[in-house]
Design an enzyme around this catalytic site. Structure first.
Site, mmCIF file in Angstrom:
data_model
loop_
_atom_site.group_PDB
_atom_site.id
_atom_site.type_symbol
_atom_site.label_atom_id
_atom_site.label_comp_id
_atom_site.label_asym_id
_atom_site.label_seq_id
_atom_site.Cartn_x
_atom_site.Cartn_y
_atom_site.Cartn_z
ATOM 1 N N TYR A 180 -16.706 -5.003 -0.433
ATOM 2 C CA TYR A 180 -15.390 -6.203 0.122
ATOM 3 C C TYR A 180 -14.184 -4.727 0.823
ATOM 4 O O TYR A 180 -13.819 -4.713 1.633
ATOM 5 C CB TYR A 180 -14.750 -6.800 -0.604
ATOM 6 C CG TYR A 180 -13.768 -7.123 -0.637
ATOM 7 C CD1 TYR A 180 -13.175 -8.603 0.174
ATOM 8 C CD2 TYR A 180 -12.314 -6.478 -1.407
ATOM 9 C CE1 TYR A 180 -12.292 -9.136 0.866
ATOM 10 C CE2 TYR A 180 -10.905 -7.416 -0.969
ATOM 11 C CZ TYR A 180 -11.065 -8.371 0.084
ATOM 12 O OH TYR A 180 -9.702 -8.754 -0.051
ATOM 13 N N ASP A 222 0.632 -1.137 0.123
ATOM 14 C CA ASP A 222 0.037 -0.247 0.344
ATOM 15 C C ASP A 222 0.379 0.789 0.155
ATOM 16 O O ASP A 222 0.847 2.375 -0.751
ATOM 17 C CB ASP A 222 -1.102 -0.791 1.135
ATOM 18 C CG ASP A 222 -1.652 -0.575 1.321
ATOM 19 O OD1 ASP A 222 -2.724 -1.161 -0.053
ATOM 20 O OD2 ASP A 222 -2.136 -1.824 2.316
#
Length: 376
Positions: A156, A90
């Site tokens: 999600y 990330d």
């Protein structure tokens, strides 16, 4: 338990994002995650940024928002902790998208390990363990660059940040009780530092299996070939092995071919040979003339060093059990091997921080005793 609305809120305009980022910068912490694609590229392709503020979950469409500067400023605001889980990729994705690495961060995977929950625990497993909430895994291999995203994808993605603020609260409390919050901060700072300073292309040869066998011109050639491959892969934004496989670099370094016909081998033929053949020959020729060949890499452990490594591992396992920590979070295999092989072992890198007192010094003492015993 605080009630969290997990309904995803889609953000695709500059004004929406600016207003939200101004609000989030008034908080002490926000949850942060990304979705990206990377199957055929060197760099991750940012597809979505998720933010959770402890009450709602927001999905920022970076493909639609034109001005992402407010988000960049949020990430760089050191007054706001960014809560993430297993965040290495990330961080790379955000750097690619915004040219910024968030700071400070709180990685809940590392925090869970430091509180004795095990190494490498996934987000869903951590949520289940600490909050007793089951999360779906249905969209882990989705195409996140498609638009519009399906409702299943959005739900999600929202859940990826929904529970991070609650995990943060629980884990901070546990870390404080165990007097390990500074450990977590040190490890998270190290993650940020590593993300800001990726390994130079000139060092990638050290990753090649069997590189320790090479020396002199061969090792210089391997270093230069791997450095070229790394730079070219970044420039073209293609995976390293799509450009040139690692074993081809190793073969070329061993063989040091001087003519294009002798370059041919599986993985280097046809189009690849036509496209890269002349360049590879030039790299090999220049490497052969270098006067500054890199020093040989450490060889596999000797029998004696292997025995010492086993004893060091036993010590690590004993301390890990005593401290209720995963052995993997204390010390890595390569770090142990480096200690065993060093003429004068020192505590460097991760072992120079909090690990120095917990595991580093005991290992140095044991190693010194083993060396003294051998002299006797």
């Amino acid at each position: 338990m605080i009630k969290v609305d997990t309904t995803p809120i889609w953000i695709d305009s500059d004004d929406q994002l600016a207003e939200l980022c101004a609000r989030w910068r008034q908080q002490n912490a926000v949850a942060l995650d990304t979705e990206f694609m990377r199957s055929r590229t060197f760099y991750p392709q940012p597809a979505l940024v998720q933010v959770g503020d402890g009450e709602r979950c927001y999905l920022i469409d970076n493909l639609a928002v034109e001005n992402l500067q407010p988000l960049r400023e949020l990430l760089l605001d050191t007054g706001v902790t960014k809560i993430m889980h297993s965040c290495s990729e990330d961080l790379e994705t955000l750097e690619r998208l915004l040219g910024a690495i968030p700071e400070p961060i709180f990685d809940t995977q590392i925090a869970a390990a430091l509180t004795g929950m095990g190494a490498g625990l996934g987000y869903a497993a951590t949520v289940k363990e600490l909050l007793n909430i089951d999360l779906p895994k249905s969209e882990t291999r989705s195409d996140w660059l498609q638009r519009p995203l399906s409702d299943a994808q959005k739900n999600y993605a929202a859940l990826d940040v929904a529970w991070l603020p609650l995990l943060y609260g629980v884990l901070v409390k546990r870390l404080r009780e165990q007097e390990r919050l500074e450990w977590l901060q040190e490890d998270c700072t190290a993650l940020v530092t590593a993300a800001r300073s990726p390994q130079p292309p000139e060092l990638y040869y050290q990753r090649v299996k069997g590189a320790w066998r090479l020396r002199g011109k061969q090792l210089a050639a391997l270093q230069d070939l791997c450095a070229w491959r790394e730079r070219e892969a970044r420039l073209r934004d293609v995976p390293r092995n799509h450009l040139l496989k690692e074993n081809v670099c190793m073969n070329l370094a061993q063989q040091l071919p001087q003519h294009k016909a002798t370059l041919v081998q599986p993985g280097l033929e046809g189009r690849a040979l036509r496209e890269h053949g002349d360049t590879l020959l030039q790299i090999i020729a220049r490497a052969a003339e270098r006067e500054d060949a890199p020093p040989r890499l450490p060889q596999p452990l000797s029998r004696r060093e292997g025995e010492w490594l086993k004893l060091l591992r036993q010590e690590v396992n004993a301390i890990a059990e005593l401290e209720n920590l995963p052995a993997e979070i204390l010390v890595r295999k390569k770090e142990l091997e480096a200690l065993v092989q060093a003429p004068r072992p020192e505590l460097q890198g991760r072992l120079a921080g909090w690990r120095g007192e917990v595991i580093g010094k005991p290992l140095l003492e044991l190693l010194a005793a083993l060396r003294d015993e051998e002299v006797k």
